[in-house]
Design a protein around this motif. Structure first.
Motif, short mmCIF file in Angstrom:
data_model
loop_
_atom_site.label_atom_id
_atom_site.label_comp_id
_atom_site.label_asym_id
_atom_site.label_seq_id
_atom_site.Cartn_x
_atom_site.Cartn_y
_atom_site.Cartn_z
N ILE A 4 0.87 -1.18 0.00
CA ILE A 4 0.00 0.00 0.00
C ILE A 4 0.90 1.24 0.00
O ILE A 4 1.80 1.36 0.84
N CYS A 31 -2.34 -0.33 -4.26
CA CYS A 31 -3.19 0.85 -4.19
C CYS A 31 -2.44 1.99 -3.50
O CYS A 31 -1.38 1.78 -2.90
N CYS A 33 -3.19 5.10 -0.61
CA CYS A 33 -4.19 5.63 0.31
C CYS A 33 -3.82 7.07 0.60
O CYS A 33 -2.65 7.45 0.54
N ALA A 55 -8.10 0.84 2.75
CA ALA A 55 -6.96 0.03 2.28
C ALA A 55 -6.63 -1.06 3.28
O ALA A 55 -6.40 -2.22 2.89
#
Ligand code: SF4
Ligand code: SF4
Length: 430
Positions: A4, A31, A33, A55
């Motif tokens: 992340i 991803c 965040c 997340a």
């Protein structure tokens, strides 16, 4: 392993070099965040952006990489992730310990290498301090670096003890979290290369051509290889360190090849006037995490000639277009001056940026002049921001402008804070 990325902001682009190293080790970015609700639900650099809570609930098995610039905000995030969310330090790949005290980001993380000295910042008279520096011995680079480190440690101690230092009175001193690992995040080279232009705000403008021979001699005595070797051997830099080539014109410096060969493994911020298109520089600047900065400071040919001393306005925008077509992140800069603050220049500049495919501009003042900008220039800055934004061009205000004029932009031009992305990570050129 899921990775992340915390922080879907500008610095994430620079951080991608380091992320790539982790990706090769098996940490796959899944991803971003970000706390900014405007960014959540969208994609950034090809990945979805979530809130941190989303997340964490989406991925059981995760690691985090914080992409923020290593300033106070980054360390506050580390504290929040470990203390509020209970995430162990081992799960944060680039976790760094920090301590809270009075210092400044330049003193902590910056190095400016000039022909005869090494400094931490080059923001006078804006910072209202003398500015600390150590002598640069071109024939004894390790000793110069050692003096730099010793003085830095002494300065930080003296600042805590409220002793008089060259930083005394500086507006950049802040009580905040600072990394304990002592790594330099940005190295800016300000050697006085020869240059084809003579910009009216350049402190070298009267000497750039005259001192060329001496400047070249200085540069040739300086061992770039030794410099980076010393920093590496003393663990003063990391793969995240950005190297800025500024103050002069790299495309026409005689030892360009040697300079470029010594910096290929770092992210680069290349300041060029773009009078010449250089394929070698295009390839280096096009790498993820690097960028190019071109100060154009005019919207029409006549003003360019007046401000920069050469009739090459069209050629410069043509070259900017060529660099962009090569995949270079080109930030085009506009230093507001009495000579270039009329409608024709403001509109002409944005139109030329659109034609060349420019996505980011940077607005600055002539930072050697600390006076507040007159109202008509403040209003023209407001117009430029509005026109740029309506054409999907991102605007960054350099902090030299931010300190004195952002409030007036908000007041006099009814601008919202979020319209004005300010940035202090890319130091201004000479
Ligand atoms: S003079 Fe100011 S900006 Fe420069 S290193 Fe000292 S505190 Fe930082
Ligand atoms: S500001 Fe840069 S481009 Fe302009 S004269 Fe000075 S060194 Fe050359």
């Amino acid at each position: 392993m899921n990775l992340i990325l915390y922080g879907a902001g500008k610095h994430a682009v620079q951080a991608m070099n380091e992320v790539e190293i982790y990706r090769k080790k098996g940490y796959e970015p899944v991803c971003f965040c970000d706390k900014d609700t405007q960014k959540q639900g969208k994609d950034y650099l090809g990945l979805p952006v979530f809130s941190i809570e989303q997340a964490l609930s989406k991925y059981d098995d995760y690691f985090i990489f914080v992409t923020l610039w290593p300033g106070n905000v980054k360390f506050e995030v580390f504290h929040e992730l470990t203390e509020f969310f209970g995430i162990t330090k081992e799960r944060i790949l680039n976790f760094e310990e920090s301590l809270k005290y009075l210092s400044c980001e330049y003193l902590q993380y910056n190095m400016v290498v000039q022909p005869t000295k090494i400094e931490w910042c080059c923001l006078s008279p804006y910072v209202q301090a003398t500015r600390p520096k150590v002598e640069l011995f071109t024939d004894d680079v390790p000793q110069s670096i050692s003096s730099f480190q010793k003085l830095k440690e002494q300065l930080i101690r003296d600042i805590q003890d409220s002793k008089q230092t060259p930083c005394t009175g500086c507006i950049k001193l802040t009580e905040g979290y600072w990394s304990v690992d002592n790594k330099i995040q940005h190295i800016g080279f300000g050697f006085e290369y020869p240059c084809q232009l003579s910009c009216c705000y350049c402190h070298n403008r009267n000497s750039v051509r005259k001192i060329a021979a001496e400047a070249i001699k200085n540069q040739q005595q300086f061992s770039w290889t030794k410099f980076f070797e010393t920093l590496e051997n003393n663990e003063l830099i990391s793969s995240a360190t950005m190297v800025g080539l500024a103050s002069g014109e790299i495309t026409c410096t005689p030892n360009k090849d040697a300079i470029l060969a010594s910096v290929t493994k770092y992210s680069l911020g290349i300041l060029t006037n773009a009078v010449l298109y250089d394929e070698q520089i295009a390839l280096l600047a096009a790498r993820i995490g690097s960028h190019m900065n071109v100060s154009v400071d005019s919207g029409i040919r006549e003003t360019y000639k007046l401000v920069k001393g050469l009739d090459v306005f069209d050629r410069v925008f043509e070259n900017i277009g060529k660099y962009i077509a090569k995949g270079v992140r080109v930030i085009v800069k506009y230093i507001f001056l009495p000579q270039n603050s009329d409608d024709e220049n403001v509109i002409g500049f944005i139109n030329n940026c659109i034609k060349a495919g420019v996505k980011e501009i940077q607005i600055s003042r002539d930072y050697s002049n600390p006076d507040a900008l007159p109202l008509h220039i403040i209003k023209q800055i407001g117009s430029m921001v509005a026109i740029a934004k309506s054409n999907q061009i991102e605007v960054v205000m350099l902090e030299t402008l931010h300190a004195t004029d952002i409030d007036r932009l908000k007041e006099d031009c009814s601008m919202l804070k979020e319209d004005l992305v300010t940035n202090s990570t890319i130091p201004p050129p000479s």
